[in-house]
Every structure is written in structure tokens, then in C-alpha cells.
Design a protein around this motif. Structure first.
Motif, PDB file in Angstrom:
ATOM      1  N   PHE A 147      41.655  48.299  37.958  1.00 43.16           N
ATOM      2  CA  PHE A 147      42.570  47.478  38.761  1.00 43.16           C
ATOM      3  C   PHE A 147      42.262  45.999  38.595  1.00 43.16           C
ATOM      4  O   PHE A 147      43.171  45.168  38.423  1.00 43.16           O
ATOM      5  CB  PHE A 147      42.467  47.877  40.236  1.00 43.16           C
ATOM      6  N   ARG A 148      40.979  45.645  38.652  1.00 43.78           N
ATOM      7  CA  ARG A 148      40.615  44.232  38.486  1.00 43.78           C
ATOM      8  C   ARG A 148      41.022  43.723  37.106  1.00 43.78           C
ATOM      9  O   ARG A 148      41.481  42.575  36.976  1.00 43.78           O
ATOM     10  CB  ARG A 148      39.109  44.065  38.700  1.00 43.78           C
ATOM     11  N   MET A 162      44.761  43.160  36.981  1.00 41.61           N
ATOM     12  CA  MET A 162      45.135  42.000  37.790  1.00 41.61           C
ATOM     13  C   MET A 162      44.519  40.703  37.285  1.00 41.61           C
ATOM     14  O   MET A 162      44.524  39.684  37.978  1.00 41.61           O
ATOM     15  CB  MET A 162      44.716  42.241  39.241  1.00 41.61           C
ATOM     16  N   ASP A 163      43.982  40.713  36.060  1.00 43.03           N
ATOM     17  CA  ASP A 163      43.427  39.510  35.429  1.00 43.03           C
ATOM     18  C   ASP A 163      42.234  38.931  36.181  1.00 43.03           C
ATOM     19  O   ASP A 163      42.021  37.716  36.187  1.00 43.03           O
ATOM     20  CB  ASP A 163      44.503  38.421  35.274  1.00 43.03           C
ATOM     21  N   ARG A 167      41.495  35.023  31.458  1.00 37.72           N
ATOM     22  CA  ARG A 167      42.047  36.363  31.597  1.00 37.72           C
ATOM     23  C   ARG A 167      41.541  37.223  30.444  1.00 37.72           C
ATOM     24  O   ARG A 167      41.265  36.724  29.356  1.00 37.72           O
ATOM     25  CB  ARG A 167      43.576  36.328  31.608  1.00 37.72           C
TER      26      ARG A 167
END
Length: 360
Positions: free
Chosen positions: A257-258, A261-262, A291
Motif C-alpha cells: 500500500f505504501r 501510494m508513493d 517516488r
């Protein structure tokens, strides 16, 4: 004045921003600094060839592919050994574990496809390349872990409602040990390589292999319970292992997830800011963003420089700043540097024309 510069070069050695700072000097001191910088580059593995940059990226993908093939081979041998004992013992519990391990080994397929796609060059449609395929593979792996938890929980509840005796306890226990050792070795190997090359998906796949090891341990503990005549050992241990798989699922899902979400480690931003502030000619570090694209980093930064510099001078500072970033931040492969003139006390805002486009 505004100057952009993007630099796609590999840097495989430690930072040496003191040479970069000295580059901005003048006279004999500047010439000496340049010669010292060139000498260091001559004796240190370093390149400014874009083809070598591609080679570095391919090497990271090659390490990932090698980790997948090796771990897939180990899991294949593990499943084959368990299958042989299933034929010998007729254990339904071990059969479920064997099928589960074999199916979960196939999660290497989407990740392998992602690594292959990541090697493709950027195109007019996919201007940042195909590195994001790793994030998609990570999502598939997380979903597979979730399915494993559901399957393990359902099997445990079903066995709790309909307890059965276990035959050939000794060979079943041996197969469980083989399954645990094989999966734990694969888990450690994938996680280590994934962290080394910066692949969140490979780390998640390593955590997935660890859940398979927990499943094998459940068979071992169930066999121990069966050996002492406790018929409910199998389902109760299965429920405990389901809870353990859910904990691993939480960690893997959080990591993927991290990445989607960059999110980046704030320590990397601090390290980048320190390197930029040491570059001669940089008055202030404005906006800094990073990113992940696959297992590689990109950065965007706005620097404040003197307003009376020429375009050439501002460009030189931007080049030195990017050079410092590439040395200071591991796995950074490209940076876009924007040079802003320092606003005068009585002068207009250099970004006034963009004010009405800014979000609140």
C-alpha cells in the motif's frame, strides 16, 4: 529565471559532494577541484553513459528474477517431497498443505512477468516505463495471502466441526518439517533480495512464503497432538496459524500500500536535503519529492539560487545538485531539478503567473 535539468546516470559508489561543492568555485582552486574530481572518477567505478544506467537497472531486475527462479526450484522440490509422503501416508491434512504450497509457489509468475516488463524502455504512452508492474504484482501477492488465510481458517473450522484421526504421524511430521524449512529458506532469500534491490513486491512474496511455512508448522503441531491422542489439535492449531497469516498479511499489505501510494522513507528526504544544501550556489531547498517506480527511485526538486545568475550558471548548479543527489540517495536513477531565482524584497513573485493554478 527557471532552469530544469534531468540526468539519467548511474552512480554505484559513495557520495562525494565535497567535490561537487568545489566545482562552483573560480580560479586555480576551481581547476584543482575539477582535476581532483576527474581523478576520483577515474579510479572509482562510475559512469555517465546512459547505456550503463540501463545495465544497472537490468542488473536489479536480473537479481529479482534469479531470486524467483531459485526460490521456485526450492519450493518445487519441497512440494515434490511432501507429495511423495502424501502417497505413502494418505494424510488429507498433508495433502492440503502440499497443494497449498505448490499453488502459492506460482505467485512467482506475476512477479516474474513484472520484472520482465520492467526491463522495457519507456514509450510515448508509458513515459515512466513499466516499473509499476511490480506494484500490480504485489497486489496479486497480497490477495493470494488473503486467500491463504481464508482457506486455512475455513479448513480449521471444518476440521473442528468434524474431527478425524491422523495416520502415519511420524512421516507426516517429517513432511511438515520439510515444508517449513523449504518455505522459511525461500522467505529469507526473497525478503533479503527484495530489500536489496528495493522491490516491495518481492518482499511481500517472501512474507507470503513465510505464511506457507507457518501452515507447514500447523501440520507438525497437529501431528504432535495426534500422537498424544488429542483429535482437536489439528483444528485449534489451524486457527492459530490463520491468525499468524493475518498478521503477515497486514505487514505485506502495508508495504505494498505504501509503495502504491508513493510513500518513501522520510530519512531519504533528509539525506537528500542535506546533500543539496552542501552544493555551492544553492541558497535554499524548496520543494523536494520522491517516488518509487518499481524498485527504482525518481526525484523532483526546486532549488533557490541567486537571481542575478546567467542561465548557464543556474544550469551548472542544477547539474551539481542532481549529481549530489545521485550519490547521496541509494537506488535513485533520475532527478528533475528546477532552479528558482531568489525573490527580491521589492520585486514580484517569480511564480505569480501560476498563482491562480495553485490548490488551496
Amino acid at each position: 529565471m527557471s532552469e530544469h535539468h534531468e540526468h539519467r546516470h548511474p552512480h554505484g559508489h559513495e557520495e562525494h559532494t565535497q567535490d561537487v561543492r568545489a566545482h562552483r568555485g573560480h580560479g586555480p582552486g576551481r581547476r584543482f577541484a575539477r582535476w581532483r574530481h576527474r581523478l576520483r572518477h577515474a579510479v572509482t567505478p562510475h559512469t555517465h553513459d546512459s547505456s550503463d544506467k540501463v545495465d544497472g537497472a537490468l542488473e536489479s531486475s536480473a537479481r529479482g528474477m534469479r531470486a524467483l527462479w531459485v526460490s521456485l526450484a526450492v519450493l518445487g522440490v519441497t512440494a515434490a517431497a511432501q507429495a511423495g509422503i502424501v502417497v505413502l501416508s494418505g494424510s488429507v491434512a498433508l495433502l492440503g498443505d502440499t497443494v497449498h504450497n505448490a499453488a502459492d509457489a506460482l505467485t512467482a509468475v506475476p512477479l516474474g512477468v513484472a520484472f520482465v516488463l520492467g526491463r522495457r524502455a519507456a514509450s510515448r504512452r508509458f513515459t515512466y516505463g513499466y516499473g509499476r508492474a511490480e506494484d500490480l504484482a504485489g497486489i496479486v501477492i497480497v490477495l493470494t495471502i488473503a486467500a491463504s488465510a481464508v482457506f486455512a481458517g475455513w479448513t480449521a473450522v471444518n476440521r473442528l466441526l468434524d474431527p478425524r484421526d491422523m495416520d502415519h504421524v511420524g512421516v507426516v511430521a517429517a513432511a511438515a518439517v520439510v515444508g517449513f524449512l523449504g518455505n522459511e529458506w525461500v522467505a529469507r532469500y526473497r525478503i533479503r533480495v527484495g530489500r536489496r534491490i528495493g522491490s516491495a513486491a518481492l518482499v511481500a512474496d517472501g512474507l507470503h512464503a513465510r505464511t506457507d511455512g507457518f501452515t507447514s508448522l500447523a501440520v507438525l503441531l497437529s501431528a504432535a497432538g495426534a500422537a498424544i491422542g488429542w483429535r482437536y489439535a489439528d483444528p485449534i492449531v489451524g486457527l492459530l496459524i490463520t491468525a499468524a497469516i493475518l498478521l503477515v498479511l497486514r505487514d505485506a499489505a502495508g508495504e505494498v500500500f505504501r509503495r502504491v501510494m508513493d510513500a518513501v522513507d522520510p530519512a531519504l528526504l533528509g539525506r537528500a536535503e542535506d546533500a543539496l544544501r552542501r552544493v555551492r550556489g544553492v541558497r535554499e531547498v524548496g520543494e523536494l519529492r520522491m517516488r518509487w517506480i518499481g524498485h527504482r527511485l525518481r526525484a523532483e526538486v526546486a532549488l533557490v539560487v541567486d537571481a542575478d545568475l546567467t542561465v548557464r550558471q543556474a544550469h551548472d548548479i542544477a547539474v551539481d545538485a542532481e549529481h549530489a543527489l545521485l550519490h547521496a540517495v541509494p537506488k535513485l536513477t533520475a532527478a528533475l531539478v528546477h532552479a528558482d531565482p531568489a525573490p527580491a524584497a521589492d520585486g514580484p513573485d517569480p511564480h505569480l503567473a501560476l498563482a491562480h493554478h495553485m490548490t488551496a
